[in-house]
Design a protein around this motif. Structure first.
Motif, PDB file in Angstrom:
ATOM      1  N   ARG A 224      17.004   1.010   2.037  1.00 32.51           N
ATOM      2  CA  ARG A 224      16.856  -0.074   1.050  1.00 32.51           C
ATOM      3  C   ARG A 224      15.516   0.002   0.315  1.00 32.51           C
ATOM      4  O   ARG A 224      15.142  -0.932  -0.392  1.00 32.51           O
ATOM      5  N   GLY A 225      14.781   1.105   0.506  1.00 33.25           N
ATOM      6  CA  GLY A 225      13.534   1.302  -0.236  1.00 33.25           C
ATOM      7  C   GLY A 225      12.295   0.705   0.414  1.00 33.25           C
ATOM      8  O   GLY A 225      11.214   0.672  -0.205  1.00 33.25           O
ATOM      9  N   PHE A 226      12.395   0.259   1.656  1.00 29.89           N
ATOM     10  CA  PHE A 226      11.230  -0.344   2.302  1.00 29.89           C
ATOM     11  C   PHE A 226      10.274   0.733   2.804  1.00 29.89           C
ATOM     12  O   PHE A 226      10.678   1.714   3.423  1.00 29.89           O
TER      13      PHE A 226
ATOM     14  N   ILE B  80      -1.021  -0.541   9.350  1.00 31.11           N
ATOM     15  CA  ILE B  80      -1.695  -1.561  10.149  1.00 31.11           C
ATOM     16  C   ILE B  80      -3.005  -1.942   9.478  1.00 31.11           C
ATOM     17  O   ILE B  80      -3.728  -1.089   8.961  1.00 31.11           O
ATOM     18  N   ALA B  81      -3.314  -3.213   9.472  1.00 34.27           N
ATOM     19  CA  ALA B  81      -4.556  -3.682   8.852  1.00 34.27           C
ATOM     20  C   ALA B  81      -5.752  -2.954   9.468  1.00 34.27           C
ATOM     21  O   ALA B  81      -5.914  -2.949  10.690  1.00 34.27           O
ATOM     22  N   PRO B  82      -6.591  -2.326   8.655  1.00 38.20           N
ATOM     23  CA  PRO B  82      -7.712  -1.541   9.200  1.00 38.20           C
ATOM     24  C   PRO B  82      -8.851  -2.430   9.674  1.00 38.20           C
ATOM     25  O   PRO B  82      -9.187  -3.439   9.059  1.00 38.20           O
ATOM     26  N   TYR B  83      -9.449  -2.010  10.795  1.00 40.98           N
ATOM     27  CA  TYR B  83     -10.622  -2.708  11.313  1.00 40.98           C
ATOM     28  C   TYR B  83     -11.842  -2.327  10.477  1.00 40.98           C
ATOM     29  O   TYR B  83     -11.939  -1.224   9.952  1.00 40.98           O
ATOM     30  N   HIS B  84     -12.809  -3.239  10.376  1.00 38.40           N
ATOM     31  CA  HIS B  84     -14.046  -2.932   9.653  1.00 38.40           C
ATOM     32  C   HIS B  84     -15.211  -3.694  10.265  1.00 38.40           C
ATOM     33  O   HIS B  84     -15.021  -4.765  10.863  1.00 38.40           O
ATOM     34  N   PRO B  85     -16.436  -3.182  10.145  1.00 35.21           N
ATOM     35  CA  PRO B  85     -17.608  -3.884  10.670  1.00 35.21           C
ATOM     36  C   PRO B  85     -17.917  -5.138   9.851  1.00 35.21           C
ATOM     37  O   PRO B  85     -17.476  -5.292   8.709  1.00 35.21           O
TER      38      PRO B  85
ATOM     39  N   PRO C 196       4.449  -7.755   3.938  1.00 31.44           N
ATOM     40  CA  PRO C 196       5.589  -7.003   3.398  1.00 31.44           C
ATOM     41  C   PRO C 196       6.832  -7.875   3.257  1.00 31.44           C
ATOM     42  O   PRO C 196       7.035  -8.829   4.019  1.00 31.44           O
ATOM     43  N   VAL C 197       7.637  -7.546   2.271  1.00 31.77           N
ATOM     44  CA  VAL C 197       8.908  -8.231   2.058  1.00 31.77           C
ATOM     45  C   VAL C 197      10.013  -7.322   2.591  1.00 31.77           C
ATOM     46  O   VAL C 197      10.257  -6.231   2.061  1.00 31.77           O
ATOM     47  N   LEU C 198      10.682  -7.762   3.641  1.00 32.06           N
ATOM     48  CA  LEU C 198      11.727  -6.951   4.267  1.00 32.06           C
ATOM     49  C   LEU C 198      13.059  -7.130   3.547  1.00 32.06           C
ATOM     50  O   LEU C 198      13.457  -8.256   3.230  1.00 32.06           O
TER      51      LEU C 198
END
Length: 320
Positions: free
Chosen positions: A90-92, A97-102, A55-57
């Protein structure tokens, strides 16, 4: 007879991952469903998270004095809310969170003769070994599974008390792509619907290889080595098939966030260096696993038969 105090006993296969038997060493894991005709073992690695765009803060540095004042006053919850409010203004939008996967699925097909009986699937916590047992018109069959703490490998052994009566196949596929797809086993790219990952699988002699590639970069995968004793075996599509075998041994290693070009050859060499004896691999594993398990003992009152299955214990609990 299994020690009921340290063994989970089930009378039927799992229909969902929550009921599968867990094997693991802290880094890699396997969920064993315990199916007879088409076994499903979900392969897991603790570092497998589908990457999200960074993400760009927006710049909210002008509010830093107020934020510091809230933190200095111990008003941490309010400080968190204040920062989120400024970012939202500011529109953020937080991407999540990155999802876990098998990593994929190890699928084991088995040809049976007539109806099965005396089915059990168990997990011995003292060794970390899961096993599936049943009988049919050809004899008694067993599959044993564990993830080695010593060698970082999933080990599966298939055997029967009637030599020459093991028939089936072994394959590794993308998770939930149980029936295969065009290209699997032929080093062609395959996609799973609604999953931002492309897969490529291939077979090299006794090795099954699966590589996953994220849409925005990064790779992971698995390598399995299949040993067949007795009978014959051959490659059929994305499977290694075996006929009239006495026993079959499968060893699986995983990699995550590594280039498949170097990771797959490395894992093949590691598998080559391992002994092809289930007993030797298990002894190396239990030497590390058993002391960890025995560090703590918990005694609870038992009102049921020591041979009750987990399904029976659950039904008794539901009945009050």
């Amino acid at each position: 007879m299994a020690n009921r105090q340290t063994t989970m006993i089930m009378w039927e296969p799992a229909s969902r991952w929550q009921d599968a038997l867990p094997c693991g060493n802290g880094t890699i894991g396997a969920l064993v469903y315990g199916r007879i005709h088409e076994e499903l073992v979900v392969l897991n690695h603790d570092a497998l998270f589908s990457p999200l765009p960074k993400p760009v803060l927006p710049d909210v540095s002008e509010h830093l004095p107020q934020l510091r004042a809230l933190l200095a006053a111990g008003r941490y919850k309010e400080a968190t809310g204040f920062l989120n409010e400024q970012l939202s203004a500011r529109g953020f939008v937080f991407p999540g969170i990155a999802p876990y996967h098998p990593a994929g699925d190890l699928v084991i097909g088995t040809t049976t003769a007539g109806p099965f009986k005396k089915y059990r699937r168990t997990l011995d916590f003292t060794t970390g070994v899961a096993d599936i047992r049943w009988m049919d018109d050809w004899g008694a069959y067993t599959r044993d599974y564990f993830v080695s703490r010593a060698d970082d490998v999933l080990v599966v052994r298939m055997q029967t008390d009637n030599p020459g009566k093991l028939n089936g196949y072994v394959t590794i596929r993308p998770h939930l792509l149980h029936r295969g797809a065009d290209g699997l086993g032929r080093d062609s790219e395959v996609s799973v619907p609604n999953v931002p990952i492309t897969f490529r699988s291939s077979i090299d002699g006794a090795y099954l290889r699966l590589r996953g590639c994220y849409a925005n970069g990064g790779e992971f995968g698995a390598v399995a080595k299949v040993f067949v004793t007795g009978g014959t075996h051959n490659v059929a599509g994305d499977k290694i098939s075996f006929s009239d075998a006495d026993n079959v041994l499968v060893m699986v290693k995983l990699f995550a966030n590594d280039a498949a070009e170097t990771a797959i050859p490395r894992l093949m060499k590691e598998l080559d260096a391992l002994p092809s004896s289930f007993e030797t691999l298990l002894a190396r594993h239990t030497a590390l696993h058993r002391p960890l398990f025995n560090r703590l003992q918990l005694a609870l009152p038992v009102d049921s038969s020591p041979h009750s299955s987990n399904e029976e214990l659950l039904m008794q609990a539901y009945d009050g």
